[in-house]
Design an enzyme around this catalytic site. Structure first.
Site, PDB file in Angstrom:
ATOM      1  N   ARG A  69       0.599  -1.314   0.057  1.00  0.00           N
ATOM      2  CA  ARG A  69      -0.082  -0.091   0.071  1.00  0.00           C
ATOM      3  C   ARG A  69       1.062   1.298  -0.069  1.00  0.00           C
ATOM      4  NH1 ARG A  69      -3.220  -2.130   4.459  1.00  0.00           N
ATOM      5  NH2 ARG A  69      -4.388  -3.748   3.443  1.00  0.00           N
ATOM      6  N   ARG A  82       4.481 -28.055   6.269  1.00  0.00           N
ATOM      7  CA  ARG A  82       5.065 -27.446   7.325  1.00  0.00           C
ATOM      8  C   ARG A  82       4.363 -27.773   8.655  1.00  0.00           C
ATOM      9  NH1 ARG A  82      10.231 -27.015   6.448  1.00  0.00           N
ATOM     10  NH2 ARG A  82      10.425 -24.999   7.645  1.00  0.00           N
TER      11      ARG A  82
END
Ligand code: UDP
Length: 387
Positions: A179, A250
């Site tokens: 942003r 994971r």
């Protein structure tokens, strides 16, 4: 109702609960089983007695969505409290704001640019020659350039996924916004919040129907009945007893830190981007319930460590490397040849899914199966193409 009219949902997370509810409301009897001692899967929350803090047992979960139907559904079963995720990142001895926004850029480069200047500045740093980035690294270089990539993404991503970011797909980074304003909301979605009584309470609410039996501590492998249809939200490779090999995941280890200090780390989440710090982030769970800070004592923090998932560990993130996808393709083929089972959810379809997407897909999968069964057909065995 005879057994052969019964639906079984394997896994009491969002997928299983949402589908169970759809079938229960359509008049079917549904058995939901989960091998753990609680509902809600990895979204499970429980209140810590000593501190009165609501703990996100398998790591932070913030609900965010643009899907009105999904938002309405979760709000039917729980009171959602406003919560905006504002993550901070420690990198090179400084603390910055995430996602990368105007404050991060100005602080990192020691400047005072306005949005237009910062956009132009980042464009000058970013790799415009990379046309269609395929890897995480190329995506980052094209997105923010080398310096921000190294400071915020390289180390964190190496720790989180255990491999070089140039081996990872670009899609992982596409989760994060960039942003050029001072807006530091981690998510772009219209609706964001956390259920006041936690996620387990919410999922138990979805499952609270006279046609639903919830059986905890029960393994699918030991279930001795032949239902009309099974919705399986466990790992797809486990369904087939890993006979073609194991898909890569994971898992996370959490190191608990109890502190008498009411202010804790001062925020819900602090990411650690440097490679010399072994954990990826610290979360301080009282801050996930800002509405009840004065009802808790001290703070309860968790350092999060990521590593390869071994047999017996809890799978969290599907790795989805090329080799995994090839193996997945073979399991999907097997799934297509297996009648009476629909594979759903993060583990059933081996994808990195947010909670709202999981719920949206479960609604659709349940609807499609219900209309197939009502029309006298067999439901499709696989929810959608996942390759
Ligand atoms: N990421 C990063 N640095 C950060 C946060 C995220 O490099 O400080 C990368 C990392 O690869 C991570 C991905 O962006 O896996 C997606 O981040 P997100 O916050 O969505 O991860 P989650 O909260 O699902 O673990």
């Amino acid at each position: 109702m005879p057994l052969d009219r019964r639906i079984v949902c394997v896994g009491a997370g969002f997928s299983g609960a949402v589908i169970a509810r759809e079938f229960a409301e359509a008049g079917f009897e549904v058995l939901v089983i989960d091998e753990r001692g609680h509902a809600a899967g990895n979204c499970h929350t429980e209140r810590d007695e000593a501190t009165n803090i609501m703990v996100h047992r398998y790591g932070p979960h913030i609900f965010h969505t643009d899907n009105q139907e999904v938002w309405d559904l979760v709000n039917r079963y729980a009171t959602f409290m406003p919560y905006v995720n504002r993550v901070k990142a420690v990198s090179g001895g400084n603390v910055y704001s995430l996602p990368i926004n105007l404050h991060t850029i100005n602080q990192f480069f020691g400047m005072q640019m306005n949005p237009a200047e910062a956009r132009e500045f980042i464009r000058s740093k970013s790799r415009q020659d990379i046309d269609e980035p395929q890897t995480f690294e190329d995506q980052a270089l094209k997105f923010v350039g080398d310096e921000i990539y190294k400071a915020f993404f390289y180390g964190y991503t190496r720790k989180q996924w255990g491999i070089e970011p140039k081996e990872l797909p670009a899609s992982i980074l596409k989760r994060l916004p960039l942003r050029f304003t001072y807006d530091d909301n981690y998510f772009n979605h219209q609706f964001q919040g956390i259920p006041a009584e936690g996620y387990t309470h919410l999922v138990e609410g979805i499952l609270d129907h006279s046609n639903i039996e919830l059986r905890l501590g029960a393994k699918f492998e030991e279930l001795d009945e032949a239902p009309l249809h099974v919705f399986y939200s466990g790992p797809i490779d486990r369904y087939f007893a890993h006979k073609l090999g194991r898909l890569g995941y994971r898992t996370l280890d959490f190191e608990e830190i109890r502190s008498d200090d009411d202010e804790g780390i001062g925020n819900a989440v602090l990411n650690y981007a440097d490679t010399d710090v072994p954990w990826t982030r610290i979360s301080d769970h009282k801050f996930f319930a800002p509405w009840s800070l004065d009802e808790t004592k001290g703070s309860l923090q968790f350092r999060e460590y990521s590593r390869a998932c071994e047999p017996g560990d809890t799978p969290y993130y599907p790795v989805r490397l090329a080799t995994d996808k090839e193996l997945l393709g073979q399991y999907v083929k097997l799934a297509g040849e297996t009648e009476g089972v629909t594979f759903v959810g993060r583990l059933g379809t081996y994808r990195y899914l947010d909670m709202d997407v999981t719920i949206g897909e479960a609604l659709e999968a349940g609807r499609a199966a219900l209309s197939a069964i009502k029309g006298g057909d067999l439901p499709q065995t696989f929810y959608e193409s996942v390759l």
